[in-house]
Design an enzyme around this catalytic site. Sequence first.
Site, PDB file in Angstrom:
ATOM      1  CG  HIS A  86      -2.059  -0.873   0.789  1.00  0.00           C
ATOM      2  ND1 HIS A  86      -2.120  -2.094   1.252  1.00  0.00           N
ATOM      3  CD2 HIS A  86      -3.095  -0.836  -0.301  1.00  0.00           C
ATOM      4  CE1 HIS A  86      -3.383  -2.922   0.899  1.00  0.00           C
ATOM      5  NE2 HIS A  86      -3.829  -1.987  -0.090  1.00  0.00           N
TER       6      HIS A  86
ATOM      7  CD  GLU B 159      -9.221  -8.135  -1.704  1.00  0.00           C
ATOM      8  OE1 GLU B 159      -8.125  -7.845  -1.945  1.00  0.00           O
ATOM      9  OE2 GLU B 159      -9.909  -7.759  -0.930  1.00  0.00           O
TER      10      GLU B 159
ATOM     11  CG  ASP C 170      -4.859  -8.522  -0.593  1.00  0.00           C
ATOM     12  OD1 ASP C 170      -4.030  -8.601  -0.001  1.00  0.00           O
ATOM     13  OD2 ASP C 170      -5.726  -7.342  -0.540  1.00  0.00           O
TER      14      ASP C 170
ATOM     15  CB  CYS D 110      -9.445  -2.763  -9.098  1.00  0.00           C
ATOM     16  SG  CYS D 110      -9.614  -3.623  -7.528  1.00  0.00           S
TER      17      CYS D 110
HETATM   18  C1  PEP Z   1      -6.033  -5.910  -4.392  1.00  0.00           C
HETATM   19  O1  PEP Z   1      -5.766  -6.570  -3.370  1.00  0.00           O
HETATM   20  O2  PEP Z   1      -5.765  -6.148  -5.364  1.00  0.00           O
HETATM   21  C2  PEP Z   1      -6.906  -4.559  -4.228  1.00  0.00           C
HETATM   22  C3  PEP Z   1      -6.882  -3.910  -5.332  1.00  0.00           C
HETATM   23  O3  PEP Z   1      -6.925  -4.228  -2.931  1.00  0.00           O
HETATM   24  P1  PEP Z   1      -5.669  -3.491  -1.989  1.00  0.00           P
HETATM   25  O4  PEP Z   1      -4.603  -3.430  -2.928  1.00  0.00           O
HETATM   26  O5  PEP Z   1      -6.157  -2.223  -1.528  1.00  0.00           O
HETATM   27  O6  PEP Z   1      -5.269  -4.701  -1.060  1.00  0.00           O
HETATM   28 MG    MG Z   2      -6.836  -6.156  -1.545  1.00  0.00          MG
END
Ligand code: PEP
Ligand code: MG
Length: 477
Positions: free
Chosen positions: A159, A375, A399, A446
Amino acid sequence: MIVSGPATIWHRAPAGEPVSSFDEAYAIVHDALERQALDNPVLAAHLEMLEDPVLSETVRGNVAAGMDALTAMDAARDTIISMFGQIDDEYLAARADDVRDIFGRLRDAMTGGGGASAPYRVSKGCILVAEELFPSDMTGLDFSSLPGILCHKGSVTSHVCIIAHAKGVPIQVGVDVSGIREGDTVSVDDPMMGGTPYIVARVRAAGRKLLVNAGNLDEIKAGIAAGADGIGIFRTEFLFLQRDSMPSGEEQRAMYREALLECLGRPLVLRTLDVGGDKMLPYMPLPPEDNPFLGLRGVRLCLEHPDIFNVQLRAVLDAARDVRELRPDWYEAGSPMRLMLPMVCLVDEIRQVKELLRAIDPDYASLVQVGIMVETPAAALDAAAMAAEAAFFSIGTNDLTQYVMAADRCNPGLARLYDPFSPAVRRAVELTVEAAHAAGIPVGMCGEMASDPRATDLLLAAGLDALSLSQIKLTLE
Ligand code: PEP
Ligand code: MG
């Protein structure tokens, strides 16, 4: 893209056990600041302010008057800030921010955070060098004068990278930073920076949707202005991370309303609060876990805390209703407000959220479409059953990769395994797309894989209906 500049080293006080008295919190913060102040004049001034007897006497006076330590600190902060506010001197009045910073650190120390995650200023033009950074560390950074970040721990999907990229700041992770000293000239090599006309051309030619990822209103605005067909993930927890207390229902309603209006009738995929794992709210202390990424995070945490979750759900429904009153035409083909649940493993979790929504407004389905992030391996393997309850899927490869490959997304030593191109991850993507299409629901992506031009053809061939790109790919013309 490669940028170079002088290094400034990030110091982190180790996270500790929560403490119960002001004196203990004071000692932790004093210790951390003493070390940080050695090479940072701003923090040297913070240290002086912390040592000012007025600060500790005000807190101790409040404790003696019967307040618990946290309330006593908050009250002392407000008293001292109001004292600064009355001084007719611009410089001194501006010190209120420093007081907030110091009390943020004290609060943080008291709740076990180590007293160092409050806003941290980097000398202008210096490259921030850190062993490890957390998303909460990023909230106080002035990105406008930050040319780059070097960090040992993390991967391109952790993140901190997602936040740095959203701010347009190059970041390189997995670098051994142990030998770097304050002021050394260092370079950051970030291949993810820069637009990708290739992805845009291929997705447009295939007639699929191009969406953008966002973590705040400015990013939504920028994405829509760049020509995105909508917002593919609005990470609402970033709104929560940038504060020192939980946003109220009315505050959330206003933010979500604004976000939906900014989308001009295009879909807004609003992801419900996804905290836990590497995203902890400083004001919501949770018991430490041995495996936080396998712990209480995402929708499971929200379902455990209906007091917090219901506030968000109600705010989303209210915002969708407000916007419908203004622009009923945007709702003719179904609501543009899409509610997306993170970390779903059981169909029952979707049902439980729908129950909460129904209890708030029996007509919730006209206000939001409820979908899920795929995910977890559980969601991918059981995608057919999930599709019967979800209005859409969005694949979160960040994830999904870590869970399918059993490889921590923040561990640079596992890059060989943490690979979204691995056969097993690709199979999980295919299974998800097949199940979505068999059930007649749309499926997008995403996760950061969607922003990787090497993956574009593979993802289009797999049948994804939409790719949601990270902000750094924002050249959608
Ligand atoms: C993911 O896990 O791909 C996602 C888009 O969520 P985050 O990166 O916020 O965990
Ligand atoms: Mg995620």
